[in-house]
Motif scaffolding. Sequence first.
Motif, PDB file in Angstrom:
ATOM      1  N   THR A 157      43.184  40.074  37.338  1.00  0.00           N
ATOM      2  CA  THR A 157      43.154  38.830  38.120  1.00  0.00           C
ATOM      3  C   THR A 157      44.523  38.179  38.217  1.00  0.00           C
ATOM      4  N   ASN A 158      45.558  38.874  37.738  1.00  0.00           N
ATOM      5  CA  ASN A 158      46.936  38.382  37.812  1.00  0.00           C
ATOM      6  C   ASN A 158      47.208  37.167  36.936  1.00  0.00           C
ATOM      7  N   ARG A 166      56.585  39.773  39.120  1.00  0.00           N
ATOM      8  CA  ARG A 166      55.771  38.556  39.226  1.00  0.00           C
ATOM      9  C   ARG A 166      55.528  37.972  37.845  1.00  0.00           C
ATOM     10  N   MET A 341      36.688  48.445  39.308  1.00  0.00           N
ATOM     11  CA  MET A 341      36.387  47.666  40.514  1.00  0.00           C
ATOM     12  C   MET A 341      35.106  48.120  41.197  1.00  0.00           C
ATOM     13  N   THR A 415      42.412  33.333  48.481  1.00  0.00           N
ATOM     14  CA  THR A 415      43.422  34.123  47.766  1.00  0.00           C
ATOM     15  C   THR A 415      42.810  35.288  46.999  1.00  0.00           C
ATOM     16  N   ALA A 416      41.484  35.417  47.076  1.00  0.00           N
ATOM     17  CA  ALA A 416      40.828  36.520  46.363  1.00  0.00           C
ATOM     18  C   ALA A 416      41.280  37.860  46.939  1.00  0.00           C
ATOM     19  N   LYS A 417      41.270  38.858  46.074  1.00  0.00           N
ATOM     20  CA  LYS A 417      41.705  40.206  46.493  1.00  0.00           C
ATOM     21  C   LYS A 417      40.517  40.933  47.116  1.00  0.00           C
ATOM     22  N   THR A 418      40.699  41.321  48.364  1.00  0.00           N
ATOM     23  CA  THR A 418      39.624  42.024  49.052  1.00  0.00           C
ATOM     24  C   THR A 418      39.308  43.345  48.349  1.00  0.00           C
ATOM     25  N   LEU A 419      38.036  43.603  48.155  1.00  0.00           N
ATOM     26  CA  LEU A 419      37.612  44.852  47.521  1.00  0.00           C
ATOM     27  C   LEU A 419      36.838  45.695  48.532  1.00  0.00           C
ATOM     28  N   GLY A 429      35.857  38.597  47.285  1.00  0.00           N
ATOM     29  CA  GLY A 429      36.593  39.622  46.552  1.00  0.00           C
ATOM     30  C   GLY A 429      36.908  39.185  45.135  1.00  0.00           C
ATOM     31  N   LEU A 430      37.875  39.874  44.531  1.00  0.00           N
ATOM     32  CA  LEU A 430      38.228  39.629  43.126  1.00  0.00           C
ATOM     33  C   LEU A 430      39.131  38.400  43.015  1.00  0.00           C
ATOM     34  N   GLN A 432      41.880  35.808  42.067  1.00  0.00           N
ATOM     35  CA  GLN A 432      43.283  36.052  41.706  1.00  0.00           C
ATOM     36  C   GLN A 432      43.960  34.746  41.294  1.00  0.00           C
TER      37      GLN A 432
END
Lengths: 473, 67
Positions: A157-158, A166, A341, A415-419, A429-430, A432
């Motif tokens: 999740t960064n 980063r 995932m 801002t979620a990461k598309t899965l 999504g996931l 972040q």
Amino acid sequence: MSKTLKKEEKVEYTGRYLVLLPEGSNTSDSINQINSISGLNLKSSLEFENEFFTDKDLAKTDGIVLDKLGIAIVNEKPKIENSISSLGESEMIVEKERVVYAIGMLDESTQNYVEGYRDAVNQMTNVLVGTETEDYNYEEQESEVESVGATWGLKATNVVPTSFLRYNPYNGAGIKVAILDTGFDFNHPDFAGRPIVHQSFISGESTQDGHGHGTHCTGTACGPSSSPSATERYGIAYAASIYIGKVLSNGGSGGDGGILAGINWAIANRCDVVSMSLRGFVTGAGYSAVFETAAARALAQGTLIIAAAGNDSARPGTVRQVMHPANCPSIMAVGAVDVNMNVAAFSNGGLYPTYGAVDIAAPGVNVYSSTKLPTKYASWNGTSMATPHVAGIAALWAQASGLRGINLWRKLTSTAKTLPLPGRDVGAGLVQAPTKTRLIKYPIDRFPIDKFPILVNPKFPIDPIGPIEKIIR
Amino acid sequence: MKTKWLISVKDNTMDLVVKELKEIGVKDIEALDSIGVIVIVPGNHKIADIKKIDGVLSVEEERDISI
């Protein structure tokens, strides 16, 4: 003609005067001399702590003598004009104080050329490492070293970026996070000295966690950045203010009334985020109008409620609907994914087009966190474990962006990461965490990459994948 | 133990609804001001009677919740 020269053509003055005192004179004597000649009442810089004074201090006097420089700054007041001339007659040099600007170093053509060069470099930097830039410094590197040993969920999740380019400067400071659950183990050493506001809504039970579930969820959302006894970092918003509402008994159950009372308590305490790893079983269609009204009012007051979608599915064969109260449109429902995932087999799905959706997904399989003593730490499964990931990250976003309520909701989903999974199961999504990009100042061929330490914290061995202890349903 | 009822009310009607509930004999009343919800332990009342009170949005029976 250069811009610099244009600026120099016109000298501006502040209205104050600078008086250079005679060589070798001490401040006290000079002040007495000036005061007697001019009728002014000057002070010495020694009268201010560490000789630090402000414009306000200056304005309260006729002027201040800088002890170490032998220079007096004399204020602009009606009686000054006559007094100043008398100073000039006494071997003191008097000048008007100028307005000073930062120096423009380039003539116009050179400036245009350099600006064009800078823009090109910036554009290339944005393409390569993103648009947010922060200067590299060693304190940030230190922070990175501290957190390299972290759960897979924090990495995915960064919260703890895996890329050297980063970093995550956010910790939830100033954000209030309420965890409505089975309470909290106040004897857990990882939270020693941490102020925790708490309230029990279970008759006859204190907020002390007799189950362990609440301590696990609190650990994920707000646990520490490091611990002498944990095998890896598991806490997200480690500087957030923790609010523990016990709405589930030590047996792990409760009623709607206590949960509503807990939500009400959290809002009254101005909590920004409410995490609820709980569910009431529903079989038919529809959602609670009472909870929806409550959640909508919470959002309007800047409180985001996040709840577990439920663990009633048995994929791939059976997908059950998102349970109460996560099925309310104004409550953010969280589904669970595993380290690969994939949707967790137990995670419920959004089966209805207008309500009961899964809004976002988070790590919910083999989640390492704190639990009640004497066990202290455990790896558990469940949308219960995914929910505090979203709550902790919501606190980071609240700190980073200043957003609250529905705007914070939108920030999380946008801002979620598309899965590559159905929205029915993972929503946007996931989740972040907010991060920033390092801008390394040195040319790459001069960057001593081989001299950098290996980023391993001896307290946190990398990725110890332990056995899954139990599944929370 | 008797199942509680959850009552959501319209904005700024909390006091009015609480007063009405007392008048019809409801004794155990918990008003949650921040979210506009009232939790009661009903006597021999019917949900339909509660819904008739001015300001009431919805009435539900409390559910069991677990981890």
